[in-house]
Structure formats: structure tokens, C-alpha cells
Write an enzyme that holds these catalytic residues in place. Structure first.
Site, PDB file in Angstrom:
ATOM      1  N   PHE A 150      35.586  -5.076  -2.264  1.00  0.00           N
ATOM      2  CA  PHE A 150      36.352  -3.895  -2.674  1.00  0.00           C
ATOM      3  C   PHE A 150      36.450  -2.839  -1.588  1.00  0.00           C
ATOM      4  CE2 PHE A 150      31.990  -2.537  -3.829  1.00  0.00           C
ATOM      5  CZ  PHE A 150      31.968  -1.255  -3.292  1.00  0.00           C
ATOM      6  N   LYS A 174      41.485 -14.476  -3.022  1.00  0.00           N
ATOM      7  CA  LYS A 174      40.929 -13.905  -4.242  1.00  0.00           C
ATOM      8  C   LYS A 174      40.326 -12.556  -3.858  1.00  0.00           C
ATOM      9  CE  LYS A 174      37.908 -12.930  -6.615  1.00  0.00           C
ATOM     10  NZ  LYS A 174      37.561 -11.574  -7.218  1.00  0.00           N
ATOM     11  N   GLU A 177      38.606  -7.509  -7.719  1.00  0.00           N
ATOM     12  CA  GLU A 177      39.316  -7.084  -8.927  1.00  0.00           C
ATOM     13  C   GLU A 177      39.253  -5.572  -9.133  1.00  0.00           C
ATOM     14  OE1 GLU A 177      35.039  -7.905 -10.081  1.00  0.00           O
ATOM     15  OE2 GLU A 177      36.544  -8.723  -8.703  1.00  0.00           O
ATOM     16  N   SER A 227      28.172  -9.024  -0.549  1.00  0.00           N
ATOM     17  CA  SER A 227      26.729  -8.804  -0.541  1.00  0.00           C
ATOM     18  C   SER A 227      25.989 -10.077  -0.152  1.00  0.00           C
ATOM     19  CB  SER A 227      26.262  -8.347  -1.926  1.00  0.00           C
ATOM     20  OG  SER A 227      26.401  -9.404  -2.866  1.00  0.00           O
ATOM     21  N   CYS A 282      29.960  -2.197   5.322  1.00  0.00           N
ATOM     22  CA  CYS A 282      28.819  -3.011   5.756  1.00  0.00           C
ATOM     23  C   CYS A 282      28.347  -2.628   7.152  1.00  0.00           C
ATOM     24  CB  CYS A 282      29.165  -4.489   5.692  1.00  0.00           C
ATOM     25  SG  CYS A 282      30.405  -5.016   6.892  1.00  0.00           S
ATOM     26  N   GLU A 383      20.357  -2.637   0.523  1.00  0.00           N
ATOM     27  CA  GLU A 383      21.651  -2.137   0.990  1.00  0.00           C
ATOM     28  C   GLU A 383      22.200  -1.224  -0.110  1.00  0.00           C
ATOM     29  OE1 GLU A 383      25.787  -3.794   2.932  1.00  0.00           O
ATOM     30  OE2 GLU A 383      24.955  -4.875   1.226  1.00  0.00           O
TER      31      GLU A 383
END
Length: 500
Positions: A150, A174, A177, A227, A282, A383
Site C-alpha cells: 500500500f 495484484k 486493496e 512485510s 521500507c 518494523e
């Protein structure tokens, strides 16, 4: 009326057939503005089937055809960059300038794909034996898939699909969402640029869609950014199904500040790298390691700068930092700050109670700064993916390097110093895939590859750059001998071929 985001299959919108939709919120208000269709296994299969059919032609297309389409796509992307940035801000929450920067970094990879001809050049050795030549060539894999996070809904997909399709593959994306609209707009621009139907497809959804891509026999490779636990799952599952995998995981990026560093520059860099994009990246610096006696002064300088950051809606020109993407994520980030003092940290700034007037239901969190954080604290070990910066104290350079190298993550790291010898030692001794010297976020330019070490990367290939080209192609070696017309037939020889 609530907007609906559907799939993109075979060059056109495909309405969701499952009847299941996920909510997409405006992070600044907390209101649900959009519903995104979740794909069934059958819808994923339909996208893969269309992509497989398109590969039969696209995989044989000329490099000139592929790159000419990508050049047109690049021009359209540049023309519509403000529009795409607005979509990102509306669903992710990051400020408009940050969203524009995301699109610009994606454009870098499109630039690289436009010049893919150089990366796809093979090798030829002539006369390795009498009239024997050996050639090495690279060919596309077929249908490949991308599963993206995201935090960069336009940039991370563009780390993948431009190179994949330039190499002759077809692609099924993909996206997250949580902010799906940017991916559909990219698909529309690709179609407008002349990309044949089925070469690029988008299916939205949850674990059902992901798992089907990981197990589908016609998907040859999977790229993932997200992740560490999910990256490990993606790598294990896709590999077990015989696929090539690059799965980029999480991070805990450290910035080592030596006593000779310019502390004003280091503080500027720490604030920018920790709190930009609300820490939802990240490559954010989430741990500053202060060496020697500079800790107190450095923390003071960071606090002074952090307190001045203007937090507000992403579409407000004055805003420097926006909200977090969901309320659940906001609450999770806040929990690390709430528990920090009990774990031995000194809470210098606590942003957990921050709100914005007129936007009280937004997913707001302010700037948090934790000092003297022990390595046993959850705020250090995990994280956080939010605007929380931990400061750790060490006495020496060697102690700082040992601390950083003991982390299970190895994505990016940085050193701030004016000592060239120390910087050289650091870049050789540190266990991370990307290193900055007086550069807090060392994200490589497009023609170098992006990726970490240890629990930050699963698979052998980094993303984009030369590694990207190698990941989306496979090598073939051709050995050939053509008879000279003047030769008489040699007859049958059951021995080894002669090399001289």
C-alpha cells in the site's frame, strides 16, 4: 455515491463477480470513499489465461515494438503525473509532493525499460572449435505476477511491470486493496499507449487472489514487496510451486552518526528519513545510533526540527506529513510509543494524541521520538512503519556496527561522518544490501538494483536494474556448427566432438 474499483483483464474493465468488496478510506477523514472488488479464483484464472494467450504473440514481438509502446506510455505518465499523484493522496494519505516524487521514481524504471535493448544483448563466441560458434541469449519467461504494498501504489508496480513486459513477458498485478485506483489508471494509460490486450492485467483482492497466483501453473515468476512474514510466505509457497521468486521484506534501517559528523546535516537527514511519508516506507530511517558524547546534542537537534513539521491532509499545500493509511495501522503504530517507557526508553516526543481540527476522524498520529532505546524494546525490534524514530546510544564505531549487524533485517543503512576511512570501513563491514554515506535513504537509481540482505529479501534477485532484467528472463546457450560447402561428408564418428 461510493466509487467502485474493478479488475482490468484483457485490456478492459472487468466487473467483480464475487460480490465481495473491500473498503477504501480517505485517511484524512476516515470516510469510506471507494469499494474495491475482490477476485475469486476463477477471476484470477481468467486474468492468467488472457495473459498466457497474449504471451504467444507478445513474447515474439520485436524489441522495437515493445520499446516504442513504452516510450508512448512514458509520455502519457509524465502528462498525467498530477492526476496519479492525486489518486495516491486520496487513498494513501501522503502529501501531494511526496506522491509526485513516487511517480517520478517510477518513471525512472520506465526510462530503463525503454532502453532494455542494451540489457537484452546476448554474447557470441566464434570459432570455439572448427566452425563452431557459441551464443548466449535471454528469453522471456511467460506470464509473471506482481504483488505490491500500500505504501507506494504506483512506484512499486512500476519497479516490476515495465521491465517484465519490455523483456517480452505478460503481467498480472495484484495491488494492495487499500489504495487500488492508481494501478487501474496505469493500466488505462498502457492501453492508450498501444499495449496489446492481455499483456498487462490487474486483479484486486485478498489472500484468495494471492494464493491462486502463487500456485497457478501458468505463472512462471512472482515479484513481491511487503512485510517480512508475508515475504517469507510468498517465497516458500511460490518456490514450492516451481516459480522464480523475488520477495522483498521489511526493514529496520539504522543511521550511524559518528562524533565528527555535521550534526545539523545529520539531524536534517534523520527527520527527513524518519518522518517523510509518515514513516510508511521500507527505506525509512527508524533507528539512529549515536556514537560517543554527541547523543544529547543530536537528540535536541532532531526534536527541534521534528516539532516544526506541519501535519495535515495530503491535499493541503501547507502539509508536510499526512495521516496513516488506516485506523488499525494508526493504532498499531501508537501502541509502540505507548509501551516504550515501560520498556526502558525515554519518550522525548509523543505524537499519539495528535488530531487535526475539522478532520477529527482521520487516521492521525503526530511525530514521536524515543531516546536511549534498549535493543530489547518492541519499538526497536519491530518494523513500526510509522513516524516513530528510535535513538540508541553506543560508545564506539565498532559497537555501533555490531549493533546494526545483529539486526535480523538488512535492507538499508547509512553512516554520517566526515572521515573517509570510517565511511569506507562501514560500507565494507555493514551487513545490508543498500548503504548510504551521508545519504540517509540510499535508494538506488533505476540502472542499479534495489534490495536488502537477511530477512529483508527472500530469493536471489534484487528488483529493477540488471537484476530485474535477469529475473524476468532466462538464459539459453546455443552451440552451432555449419558445414562448409567445400567439405566432403565426414562420416559417422562416435567419439567426443573435436575441439581443435
Amino acid at each position: 455515491m461510493t466509487k467502485i474499483v474493478n479488475h482490468w483483464i484483457g485490456g478492459k474493465t472487468a466487473e467483480g463477480a464475487s460480490g465481495t468488496y473491500g473498503p477504501v478510506t480517505d485517511p484524512a477523514t476516515g470516510a469510506v470513499t471507494t469499494k474495491v472488488a475482490f477476485a475469486t479464483v476463477e477471476e484470477v484464472d481468467a486474468a492468467v489465461a488472457v495473459a498466457k494467450e497474449a504471451f504467444a504473440t507478445w513474447g515474439q514481438s520485436s524489441l522495437a515494438q515493445r520499446t516504442s509502446i513504452l516510450f508512448r506510455f512514458r509520455a502519457l505518465l509524465d502528462e498525467h503525473r498530477d492526476e496519479i499523484a492525486e489518486l495516491i493522496t486520496a487513498e494513501h494519505g501522503k502529501v501531494h509532493s511526496d506522491a509526485l516524487g513516487e511517480v517520478a521514481r517510477g518513471l525512472e524504471i520506465v526510462d530503463l525499460a525503454c532502453g532494455i535493448n542494451v540489457q537484452l544483448k546476448g554474447e557470441l563466441s566464434t570459432q570455439v572449435a572448427s566452425r563452431v560458434d557459441v551464443a548466449s541469449i535471454r528469453q522471456p519467461l511467460g506470464v509473471v505476477a506482481g504483488i505490491t504494498p500500500f505504501n507506494f501504489p504506483a512506484m512499486v508496480p512500476m519497479w516490476m511491470f515495465p521491465i517484465a513486459i519490455a523483456c517480452g513477458n505478460t503481467f498480472v498485478l495484484k495491488p494492495s486493496e487499500k489504495d487500488p485506483s492508481a494501478s487501474i489508471r496505469l493500466a488505462e494509460l498502457l492501453a492508450e499507449a498501444g499495449l496489446p490486450d492481455g499483456v498487462f492485467n490487474v486483479v484486486h483482492g485478498d489472500k484468495v487472489a494471492v494464493d491462486r497466483l502463487l500456485e497457478h501453473p501458468d505463472v512462471k515468476a512472482v515479484s513481491f514487496v511487503g512485510s517480512t512474514p508475508i515475504a517469507r510466505y510468498i517465497h516458500t509457497t511460490a518456490s514450492a510451486n516451481g516459480k522464480r521468486v523475488q520477495a522483498l521484506g521489511g526493514a529496520k534501517n539504522h543511521m550511524l552518526v559518528l562524533p565528527d559528523a555535521d550534526l545539523d546535516a545529520a539531524a536534517d537527514a534523520a527527520v527527513s528519513a524518519a518522518y517523510g511519508s509518515a514513516g510508511e516506507r521500507c527505506m525509512a530511517i527508524s533507528a539512529v545510533v549515536a556514537v560517543g558524547s554527541i547523543g544529547d546534542e543530536l537528540v535536541d537537534k532532531i526534536r527541534e526540527r521534528a516539532e516544526k513539521i506541519k501535519i495535515g491532509p495530503g491535499d493541503a499545500p501547507a502539509s508536510e506529513m499526512g495521516p496513516l493509511i488506516t485506523k488499525a495501522h494508526r493504532d498499531k503504530v501508537a501502541s509502540y510509543v505507548a509501551g516504550a517507557a515501560a520498556e526502558g526508553a525515554e519518550v522525548v516526543l509523543d505524537g499519539t494524541g495528535y488530531t487535526v481540527d475539522g478532520y477529527e476522524d482521520g487516521h492521525w498520529i503526530g511525530i514521536s521520538l524515543l531516546d536511549k532505546v534498549p535493543t530489547t524494546a518492541k519499538a526497536y525490534q519491530h518494523e513500526i512503519f510509522g513516524p516513530v524514530l528510535c535513538v540508541l546510544r553506543v560508545d564506539t564505531y565498532d559497537e555501533g556496527v555490531a549493533l546494526i549487524n545483529s539486526s535480523p533485517f538488512g535492507n538499508g543503512t547509512a553512516i554520517f561522518t566526515q572521515d573517509g576511512g570510517a565511511a569506507r570501513r562501514f560500507q565494507l563491514e555493514i551487513e545490508a544490501g543498500m548503504v548510504g554515506v551521508n545519504v540517509p535513504i540510499p535508494v538506488p537509481v533505476g540502472y542499479h538494483s534495489f534490495g536488502g540482505w537477511k530477512d529483508s529479501l527472500f530469493g536471489d534477485h534484487h528488483i529493477y536494474g540488471n537484476d530485474g532484467t535477469h529475473f524476468y528472463t532466462r538464459g539459453k546457450v546455443v552451440t552451432s556448427r555449419w558445414p562448409d560447402p567445400a567439405d566432403a561428408p565426414a562420416g559417422v564418428d562416435l567419439g567426443f566432438p573435436r575441439n581443435h
